[in-house]
Design a protein around this motif. Structure first.
Motif, PDB file in Angstrom:
ATOM      1  N   TYR A 235       0.831  -1.207   0.000  1.00 43.42           N
ATOM      2  CA  TYR A 235       0.000   0.000   0.000  1.00 43.42           C
ATOM      3  C   TYR A 235       0.864   1.255   0.000  1.00 43.42           C
ATOM      4  O   TYR A 235       1.874   1.339   0.693  1.00 43.42           O
ATOM      5  N   TYR A 236       0.390   2.241  -0.780  1.00 39.20           N
ATOM      6  CA  TYR A 236       1.001   3.561  -0.815  1.00 39.20           C
ATOM      7  C   TYR A 236      -0.074   4.542  -0.356  1.00 39.20           C
ATOM      8  O   TYR A 236      -1.174   4.569  -0.904  1.00 39.20           O
ATOM      9  N   VAL A 237       0.226   5.319   0.676  1.00 39.17           N
ATOM     10  CA  VAL A 237      -0.786   6.140   1.334  1.00 39.17           C
ATOM     11  C   VAL A 237      -0.437   7.617   1.215  1.00 39.17           C
ATOM     12  O   VAL A 237       0.691   8.021   1.534  1.00 39.17           O
TER      13      VAL A 237
ATOM     14  N   ILE B 149      -5.866   5.958  -0.165  1.00 41.66           N
ATOM     15  CA  ILE B 149      -5.216   4.829  -0.838  1.00 41.66           C
ATOM     16  C   ILE B 149      -5.891   4.595  -2.186  1.00 41.66           C
ATOM     17  O   ILE B 149      -7.123   4.543  -2.286  1.00 41.66           O
TER      18      ILE B 149
ATOM     19  N   SER C  79      -6.793   1.993  -4.351  1.00 40.91           N
ATOM     20  CA  SER C  79      -6.960   0.559  -4.126  1.00 40.91           C
ATOM     21  C   SER C  79      -6.889  -0.269  -5.398  1.00 40.91           C
ATOM     22  O   SER C  79      -6.521  -1.449  -5.358  1.00 40.91           O
TER      23      SER C  79
ATOM     24  N   THR D 225      -8.407  -3.011   1.237  1.00 37.29           N
ATOM     25  CA  THR D 225      -7.967  -1.651   1.516  1.00 37.29           C
ATOM     26  C   THR D 225      -8.737  -1.054   2.684  1.00 37.29           C
ATOM     27  O   THR D 225      -8.168  -0.354   3.532  1.00 37.29           O
TER      28      THR D 225
ATOM     29  N   LEU E 213      -6.931   0.286   6.185  1.00 36.04           N
ATOM     30  CA  LEU E 213      -7.103   1.631   6.735  1.00 36.04           C
ATOM     31  C   LEU E 213      -7.641   1.581   8.164  1.00 36.04           C
ATOM     32  O   LEU E 213      -7.197   2.343   9.032  1.00 36.04           O
TER      33      LEU E 213
END
Length: 225
Positions: free
Chosen positions: A31-33, A46, A48, A58, A62
C-alpha cells in the motif's frame, strides 16, 4: 480530530488535483498512502484499484493501520435509470452485492447475506443524513455492486429491475461489508460517468469530469462533517 480513510478505485488523479501535495507519502508493503490535513481531520488516501476484493482489503488496512473513525469512498458509476443521468451525483443509502449467490444452498435470494434481513445492506444512516444536510442536491440511491463493468443497456435495466438499484459499480459491497464488520461508519459518494444508454465510450469521455465533480462534493462534505 478524526482520522478518515479514503478508498479510491481508479480516480486518484482527481484526488491529487483537488487536495494537492500531501503532507506525507507513506509506503507500506502492498500500500502507498497519501496523508492530508483536511480541516480538523487527518485524511489517509489509498488508490486501491478496482474490484470488491481490493476494496475490502484496503478498507480493512485503513481501519487496522490508522484507527480511522470513518471510511469514505468516492468515484464514478454507471446509471441504471433514466433519472441517473450523466454527471448526476448521489449518495449510497444501501448496496446489493449481486455477484454473491448462495441461493441454491440456502434457498435465499441472490445477493442475500444471511446475517442481514434482506439483500439491501445499509450504509451508515447518520452519516448519509448528515451529508445530505451539507449537500442537499445529493440523491439517496441503491447501488448494485459486483466485479463486472456493466456497459450494455439491457444489463443495466436488468440490474434495476431485479434489485431496484439506481447505479452500479465494483467496490461498494466490499467497503460496506468490511465497515459493518468493524463497526466503522462509511460514506459513499458517487457521480454517474455512463448513463443507462451510455457505454464504454461515454465512460471514457466523461470519467475525468465526473470524478472531478464527485471529489469536489466529497471534499465539501468532509470539511463540514
Amino acid at each position: 480530530m478524526k482520522n478518515i480513510g479514503m478508498i479510491v478505485a481508479v480516480e486518484i488523479e482527481a484526488v491529487l488535483n483537488e487536495f494537492g501535495t500531501p503532507i506525507q507519502e507513506l509506503n507500506f508493503e502492498g500500500y502507498y498512502v497519501y496523508q492530508y490535513k483536511l480541516g480538523k481531520h487527518n485524511l489517509f488516501v489509498i488508490h486501491s484499484g478496482a474490484g470488491e476484493i481490493a476494496a475490502a482489503m484496503t478498507t480493512q488496512f485503513l481501519i487496522s493501520k490508522f484507527n480511522v473513525d470513518l471510511i469514505v469512498n468516492f468515484g464514478v458509476v454507471g446509471g441504471l435509470t433514466y433519472e441517473m443521468k450523466l454527471a448526476r451525483t448521489c449518495i449510497v443509502e444501501s448496496v446489493v452485492h449481486y455477484d454473491f449467490d448462495t441461493s441454491e444452498a440456502d434457498g435465499c435470494e441472490i445477493g442475500r447475506y444471511l446475517e442481514y434481513p434482506n439483500i439491501h445492506i445499509s450504509a451508515t444512516k447518520e452519516i448519509v443524513n448528515k451529508a445530505i444536510e451539507i449537500e442537499p442536491t445529493l440523491k439517496k440511491v441503491i447501488c448494485a455492486s459486483g466485479d463486472k463493468f456493466i456497459a450494455k443497456k439491457d444489463r443495466k435495466e436488468e440490474l434495476h429491475n431485479m434489485y431496484k438499484a439506481d447505479i452500479c459499480e465494483m467496490e461498494a459491497a466490499g467497503i460496506i461489508l468490511t465497515c459493518n464488520k468493524n463497526k466503522i461508519p462509511c460514506l459513499l459518494i458517487k457521480t454517474v460517468s455512463d448513463s443507462i444508454t451510455g457505454g464504454v465510450n461515454e465512460f471514457k469521455n466523461s470519467i475525468n469530469e465526473s470524478a472531478r465533480i464527485c471529489i469536489e462534493i466529497t471534499s465539501k462534505i468532509l470539511s463540514n462533517i
